[in-house]
Enzyme design. Structure first.
Site, short mmCIF file in Angstrom:
data_model
loop_
_atom_site.label_atom_id
_atom_site.label_comp_id
_atom_site.label_asym_id
_atom_site.label_seq_id
_atom_site.Cartn_x
_atom_site.Cartn_y
_atom_site.Cartn_z
CG HIS A 56 18.02 25.68 87.38
ND1 HIS A 56 18.59 26.93 87.50
CD2 HIS A 56 18.56 25.13 86.26
CE1 HIS A 56 19.44 27.12 86.49
NE2 HIS A 56 19.44 26.04 85.73
CG HIS A 218 22.00 29.16 83.51
ND1 HIS A 218 21.00 29.39 82.59
CD2 HIS A 218 21.92 27.86 83.84
CE1 HIS A 218 20.36 28.25 82.35
NE2 HIS A 218 20.89 27.31 83.10
#
Lengths: 331, 331
Positions: A56, A218
């Site tokens: 991320h 995700h």
């Protein structure tokens, strides 16, 4: 799969080695797997740490530095950091005034940060945990009980980091972090799935004319799979989702249009234009804005909107100097 | 093709509208198609402008602000700005002390900036043109006579911008810009082609196990098409290419590892780690570094390396305060 990697098993460690080489102002502990301000712990200062799965970036290690996080503990890709690792980052950030854990609401993260907080407590450290659960797309998700934590994490870390830098105490820093989370809402749309180094292929299938509305960082399923449509219609979807979940009033807003990793900046600015028009039409006041790749999902093409209903004090803390690899101003 | 756009014909204009909404500190002229500092022209200050095809964001409009560009004139995607547009940006930046045009070496850009400089001359403005041609991959290219201008453009704009901000005269600002270009070398590798909104499909075909070595920022062919390989071997290719063309000595280096748009930050840092190790092993001294998406090629997965052989004065100018959407420190 084509990626700039050597072995999928070494990606996170090797990326951290690069982070250390590029940022001498950070202390990267490759053995204990955390990244800290070189000058941490700062005497008298409440520590602020965060962590979660890698993939991320720049979240979280890119937000370590004066005015934001004292330390970050990145796990493997899309995998929670382990309790010992979180404890090591907690100790690196602790100067006796206590440490705030900023935890995105995913089952693994919540569990491991809780275990780390218990270990820290046994060692006499004071820890307060702040859960971030700003993603209004779904109530529960693949990896989550309750809403997922996404873009607001940046706002929580920036604003709580500013207050900690000013010398506020543990309760006050945790309280402002919780306030920012409560006042924030996020919603994401994916045009493509992302590919983890370990899997080597996209995490889900999305047709050439489909988008995932309400996607997680995700690649978790969102609310619906819809046909591709013009940017102005996607902007309306996203603004509606945020508005419905947490109605926007007359407060000054901090608005972030965030790229999920594979979307050109030109498209992010185009989306910001559409979104800001819709917000203005709804009577909202955009006080601060941020456009770019901040809370990503590897190479996923997509974007998210985060809106925080701020006030003068939150804007003051937002504007305070920050000096990190990914967010820097006034310093 | 899935992009956050409405109509391909409107992409650049709508992205500029978003830029204007997000950055009130910029003056975005949607009619004449340029972006300027809100306080331009600054009395007594040499103006610094740049421009070129869109699709390379944040280059150039993202580099407009105190300490860097006074104005930028972005053309359509991968298309040179037109002379009238460049002239308008030149006038917006001119305070009587002259204007430096930073021009990447592509045939269309060179021609149109030259025409604009002639128009400016007819109106009594003094213009000096600085050509950027740092890409050592090929001698001539699809759209170029001579080497292409790529990553060093950021360094030229930052360093010349700092000197202009200090009040240096036209000759001095142009001279330092030329010096930075001469001392810089870049080389890029693509893992995928990019897709322009107008074309709607990838600009070239690249097999699932192939990379384009020495690619241009419009997807122009490089030196060779090779099999995919580990990051450390790609890093060696890239460092060798730069070293062979412009040997690195004992000077302090500014090193940029730049993403071409679709590559996750984790991979860029991993590449920076590999590259910095190779440079150290070769006896080089990395004085400053920058890792991120700065000179992009829409959604292309890939990276470029830019190395500038600096000195104390160039490092001082690099460190000077800058306040732009994409590059900000000390302000």
């Amino acid at each position: 799969m084509k990626k700039f990697i050597n072995d999928p098993a070494d990606v996170v460690r090797e990326a951290h080695a690069g982070l250390a080489a590029a940022h001498p102002e950070l202390r990267v502990n490759l053995d204990e797997q955390f990244v800290a301000r070189a000058d941490a712990p700062r005497p008298g200062k409440v520590g602020l740490i965060s962590g979660g799965g890698s993939g991320h970036e720049p979240l979280h290690a890119g937000f370590v530095g004066p005015g934001m996080l004292d330390a970050a503990c990145p796990g493997e890709v899309f995998t929670s950091p382990v309790p010992d690792q979180i404890l090591a980052a907690t100790k690196a950030a602790d100067a006796g005034a206590g440490v705030v854990h900023v935890v995105k609401n995913y089952t693994g993260d919540v569990m491991n940060f809780q275990l780390a907080a218990e270990l820290a407590d046994e060692e006499g450290l004071r820890v307060q945990t702040v859960l971030v659960d700003d993603d209004v797309a779904v109530e529960d998700s693949t990896w989550t009980a309750g809403r997922r934590g996404t873009g607001a994490t940046l706002l929580v870390e920036k604003i709580a980091g500013a207050l900690a830098e000013e010398g506020a105490d543990l309760d006050a820093v945790a309280a402002v972090a919780r306030l920012v989370n409560e006042r924030s809402a996020s919603f994401a749309v994916a045009l493509t799935a992302c590919t983890t180094p370990a899997a080597g292929k996209p995490g889900f299938d999305l047709a050439a004319d489909e988008i995932e509305v309400g996607v997680g960082i995700h690649g978790e399923p969102g609310r619906s799979r819809q046909k591709m449509r013009p940017a102005r219609e996607i902007a309306a979807l996203v603004v509606d989702a945020v508005q419905s979940a947490k109605p926007i009033g007359p407060e000054p807003l901090i608005v972030m249009v965030n790229g999920l990793g594979g979307t050109p900046q030109m498209e992010l600015y185009l989306m910001f234009g559409e979104i800001s028009r819709l917000l203005h039409d709804a009577g909202a006041q955009i006080a601060r804005s941020l456009v770019g790749n901040y809370v990503t999902s590897l190479d996923m093409a997509g974007m998210s909107l985060t809106v925080c209903r701020a006030d003068d004090e939150l804007l003051r803390l937002w504007d305070a100097p920050v000096h990190t690899p990914a967010l820097r101003w006034g310093a």
